[in-house]
Write an enzyme that holds these catalytic residues in place. Structure first.
Site, PDB file in Angstrom:
ATOM      1  N   VAL A  21      35.802  58.251 103.895  1.00 25.80           N
ATOM      2  CA  VAL A  21      36.456  58.513 105.178  1.00 25.80           C
ATOM      3  C   VAL A  21      36.834  57.235 105.931  1.00 25.80           C
ATOM      4  O   VAL A  21      37.635  57.287 106.861  1.00 25.80           O
ATOM      5  CB  VAL A  21      35.537  59.402 106.046  1.00 25.80           C
ATOM      6  CG1 VAL A  21      34.385  58.602 106.635  1.00 25.80           C
ATOM      7  CG2 VAL A  21      36.317  60.110 107.134  1.00 25.80           C
ATOM      8  N   TYR A  22      36.296  56.083 105.538  1.00 28.96           N
ATOM      9  CA  TYR A  22      36.603  54.852 106.260  1.00 28.96           C
ATOM     10  C   TYR A  22      38.081  54.500 106.112  1.00 28.96           C
ATOM     11  O   TYR A  22      38.571  54.290 104.995  1.00 28.96           O
ATOM     12  CB  TYR A  22      35.757  53.689 105.755  1.00 28.96           C
ATOM     13  CG  TYR A  22      34.278  53.785 106.032  1.00 28.96           C
ATOM     14  CD1 TYR A  22      33.763  54.656 106.994  1.00 28.96           C
ATOM     15  CD2 TYR A  22      33.377  52.999 105.329  1.00 28.96           C
ATOM     16  CE1 TYR A  22      32.411  54.728 107.242  1.00 28.96           C
ATOM     17  CE2 TYR A  22      32.010  53.064 105.580  1.00 28.96           C
ATOM     18  CZ  TYR A  22      31.533  53.935 106.527  1.00 28.96           C
ATOM     19  OH  TYR A  22      30.177  54.012 106.765  1.00 28.96           O
ATOM     20  N   SER A  23      38.757  54.429 107.258  1.00 32.20           N
ATOM     21  CA  SER A  23      40.192  54.085 107.286  1.00 32.20           C
ATOM     22  C   SER A  23      40.986  54.920 106.296  1.00 32.20           C
ATOM     23  O   SER A  23      41.860  54.422 105.590  1.00 32.20           O
ATOM     24  CB  SER A  23      40.387  52.587 107.019  1.00 32.20           C
ATOM     25  OG  SER A  23      39.804  51.812 108.040  1.00 32.20           O
TER      26      SER A  23
ATOM     27  N   GLY B  51      40.395  56.227 103.456  1.00 33.72           N
ATOM     28  CA  GLY B  51      40.357  55.831 102.051  1.00 33.72           C
ATOM     29  C   GLY B  51      40.760  54.398 101.789  1.00 33.72           C
ATOM     30  O   GLY B  51      40.502  53.874 100.698  1.00 33.72           O
TER      31      GLY B  51
END
Length: 323
Positions: free
Chosen positions: A60-62, A64
């Site tokens: 979920v960070y940025s 993908g």
């Protein structure tokens, strides 16, 4: 660099883990303060040259892009078998049904998506990012077990949840012969110590490695209380974690740092590294000095009086960081 086993496993990890939420496309996802790929590359190189072998990211960070940047950087600067690569699943990756959570459908789809973005055949540590009350725990655990048996993950880990939830997960895995969680990535630092009540004791009893997130309290422990950064000004989640009453702890960190003539970050991390059961704090670095301070903290040994001084102002907090 120092190296330790991750919990009761035979896996060696560096005592500093580089958290890769700081690296991602600022135009994707919710973190507009992240460093783009060109700016992020020197951090991976410096970490690897310093002996860091443990890297943590999440799908979920940025949106993908953190996984994409992390995968390319590690492929350039390190040998795959020499690093421990961790990612996470749970967060919403797309709108509509089955866009997030810990159902079998989501887990089996998201591990493949993460592997594509990371450019690898497997991750060393696959973690559930949060507890999913909307999915039977047995369904989640069996799906994760199948991910391991398919060779797509070497070990399983969990992140912030109530201790009773984690105890139930460990019990069910043992009862069904499924792969057990070996690590807990929880919210733990000088300002937030609620994990000492139950979770840390559970982890010690069960041989679970502890890899705390936000070890510097979103940077609060590194600067004067009223000083802000680009991240803190846009970090809506971070604003839910701490309160004005925590100011006294930050002031004590600053006092000890001044007396020792070292940055406050080194004091705060030295305290955390000294806590029983802590394997490796997950360090977020957006300046190379952040990484330097993390590495230097390994050489800082606080006295009993200094530890007491740091801990004395603590007041109980409501549970935070589970959402």
């Amino acid at each position: 660099m120092q190296y330790v086993k991750l919990g009761a496993t035979g896996l060696d990890v560096s005592r500093i883990c580089l958290g890769c939420m700081s690296y991602g496309d600022p135009a994707r996802g919710n973190h507009e303060w992240t460093l783009d790929e060109d700016t992020a590359r020197p951090f991976f190189r410096a970490a690897i040259e310093a002996g860091v072998t443990f890297f943590d990211t999440a799908n979920v960070y940025s949106d993908g892009s953190s996984e994409e940047i992390t995968g390319r950087a590690l492929a350039e600067f390190a040998q795959r078998d020499e690093i421990v690569l961790a990612t996470k699943v749970h967060g919403r990756m797309r709108p509509g049904p089955n866009g997030g959570g810990l159902s079998r459908k989501v887990i089996l789809a998201e591990i493949d998506a993460s592997l594509r973005r990371l450019g690898t055949d497997y991750v060393d540590l696959y973690q559930i990012h949060r507890f999913d009350p909307g999915t039977p725990l047995e369904e989640t655990l069996e799906a994760l077990h199948d991910v391991v048996k398919a060779g797509k993950a070497r070990y399983l880990g969990a992140s912030s949840m109530y201790a009773w939830q984690f105890a139930k997960a460990l019990f069910l895995a043992d009862a069904h012969g499924w792969t057990r969680f070996v690590s807990m990535q929880n919210h733990y630092n000088l300002i937030y110590r609620e994990e000492e009540r139950e979770m840390l004791g559970l982890c010690a009893d069960q041989g679970i490695g502890v890899i705390p997130w936000s070890p510097l309290a979103r940077g609060r422990l590194t600067r004067p209380w009223d000083e802000t950064t680009a991240r803190s000004e846009s970090d809506q989640f971070g604003r839910t974690l701490y309160a004005d009453g925590d100011r006294r702890i930050v002031e004590e960190v600053a006092h000890i740092a001044a007396a020792r003539a070292i940055p406050p970050a080194q004091v705060a991390l030295a305290w955390l590294l000294a806590q029983p059961g802590v394997t490796a704090p997950i360090i977020g670095a957006t300046r190379l000095t952040h990484l330097d301070d993390a590495l230097a903290s390994l050489e800082v040994t606080l006295t009993a009086d200094e530890i007491a001084q740091l801990e004395a102002p603590y007041t109980p907090h409501r549970t935070a960081g589970f959402q």
